[in-house]
Design an enzyme around this catalytic site. Structure first.
Site, mmCIF file in Angstrom:
data_model
loop_
_atom_site.group_PDB
_atom_site.id
_atom_site.type_symbol
_atom_site.label_atom_id
_atom_site.label_comp_id
_atom_site.label_asym_id
_atom_site.label_seq_id
_atom_site.Cartn_x
_atom_site.Cartn_y
_atom_site.Cartn_z
ATOM 1 N N ALA A 107 0.067 12.572 -9.745
ATOM 2 C CA ALA A 107 -0.935 12.384 -10.793
ATOM 3 C C ALA A 107 -2.233 12.988 -10.292
ATOM 4 C CB ALA A 107 -1.127 10.896 -11.086
ATOM 5 N N ASP B 84 0.846 -1.193 0.000
ATOM 6 C CA ASP B 84 0.000 0.000 0.000
ATOM 7 C C ASP B 84 0.886 1.250 0.000
ATOM 8 O OD1 ASP B 84 -1.770 2.102 0.788
ATOM 9 O OD2 ASP B 84 -3.085 0.613 1.715
ATOM 10 N N LYS C 239 -8.135 14.321 -4.712
ATOM 11 C CA LYS C 239 -7.106 14.846 -5.614
ATOM 12 C C LYS C 239 -6.882 16.340 -5.382
ATOM 13 C CE LYS C 239 -5.865 11.232 -8.154
ATOM 14 N NZ LYS C 239 -4.489 10.689 -8.130
ATOM 15 N N TYR D 284 -13.052 10.979 -5.084
ATOM 16 C CA TYR D 284 -11.896 11.111 -5.980
ATOM 17 C C TYR D 284 -11.559 12.593 -6.183
ATOM 18 C CZ TYR D 284 -8.964 10.121 -10.102
ATOM 19 O OH TYR D 284 -7.931 10.012 -11.001
#
Ligand code: UDP
Length: 318
Positions: free
Chosen positions: A115, A57, A152, A148
């Site tokens: 990313a 992880d 981010k 998400y």
């Protein structure tokens, strides 16, 4: 030659980045817990000089010896179906894992690349279309997609704070819709869903009628853009994606043409109320700063993607 640690290297995009970096002479250690990544994406690299795989992880400290030049944080569930099935994994990848890998980069004086995603723009308002990096976004903070989007957005500010307060060298790439071979046939994304439906002779499902737009970038173009950013001097976020915008209905029609399928198009309800209505990158910055722009047309990219999905379906029908 540089030594690079990449979280999420067994994922669709991470595996192309690993290939590209190894091919250009770098050493890559992939860290992946295979939560959505697939070990088979890297199977062709087993035994190759400079390649190491660690199943772990990204929230845990990686067992590493020696120097490290770059840390690339690519790990996260990334398809809307994953957001529903793995919400905590999304949140942890954007938060704990980002902290963990930034700390690791700092310990090694390595450059860190995050990313990030076009999702940080949410459902853009018309005056910010196409999306430039300076747009702050229009994001629902508590929707089901938000695990998400907000993770981010958080990851971006943690990264910028390491840059500002700790003088860490950081890079942020905002990735727009990407497709290509190695996508999971069951990932629920529009390209995989529609191609698999066309190959099986089933109706192609247009959620909400298919008038919403996306801009699809072929994976090899995207990997090239990210590697250019990694080695560039650009400290602020950069959009990497294909600026050729089309409706989902147009995508479906192109898929029918490429597969030769005579499936019909049907409408299904939108799975998320905050499904973005428009999405298209302004890539002026990538063009000027990185000398990058995508080269592969949607038709050519789909031909390769269809080959991959056809082979997958033949091996294990989904
Ligand atoms: N979509 C669709 N049919 C499908 C899967 C997705 O019409 O079978 C739509 C979805 O509602 C969205 C767009 O296609 O508007 C792109 O969806 P995807 O899941 O690929 O990613 P997103 O860009 O929404 O993150």
């Amino acid at each position: 030659m540089s030594r690079i640690l990449m979280s999420g290297g067994a994922g669709f995009l991470g595996s192309y980045l690993t290939d590209l970096l190894l091919d250009t002479g770098h050493e890559v250690t992939v860290l992946d817990n295979l939560c959505t990544g697939q070990r088979e994406n890297l199977a062709h690299l087993d035994g190759r000089k400079g390649f190491t795989f660690i199943e772990q992880d990204a929230c845990d400290p990686p067992p590493l010896d020696g120097p490290l030049d770059y840390v690339m944080h690519m790990a996260s569930p990334a398809s809307p179906r994953d957001f529903l099935q793995k919400p905590f994994e999304c949140l942890r990848a954007g938060s704990f894992a980002t902290h963990n890998l930034l700390e690791l980069a700092e310990q090694h004086s390595a450059r860190f690349l995050l990313a990030s995603t076009s999702e940080i723009y949410g459902d853009p308002v018309p005056e910010h279309h196409p999306q430039k990096e300076g747009y702050w976004g229009n994001v629902n903070p508590i929707g089901r997609r938000s695990v998400y989007d907000e993770a981010k957005r958080y990851a971006e500010i943690v990264t910028m704070t390491y840059q500002r307060e700790r003088n860490l060298e950081t890079r942020i790439v905002r990735i727009f819709n990407t497709y290509g071979p190695r996508m999971r046939p069951d990932d629920g994304r529009v390209v995989t869903n529609l191609v698999c439906q066309a190959l099986r002779g089933e109706p192609l499902t247009l959620y909400g009628g298919g008038q919403q737009t996306r801009s699809f970038c072929y994976v090899s173009d995207l990997a090239d853009g990210i590697v250019r950013l990694l080695f560039s001097d650009e400290p602020k976020p950069v959009n990497i994606g294909n600026p050729y915008e089309r409706t989902i209905r147009e995508l479906a029609e192109t898929i029918l043409k490429v597969t030769g399928s005579s499936s019909e198009l049907i409408t299904k309800p939108l799975p998320f109320e905050e499904d973005p209505r428009q999405r298209c990158p302004d890539i002026t910055k990538a063009r000027t700063v990185l000398g990058w722009e995508p080269k592969v047309s949607l038709e050519d990219g789909l031909i390769e993607t269809v080959k991959h999905l056809r082979a997958k379906l033949e091996r294990q029908p989904v």
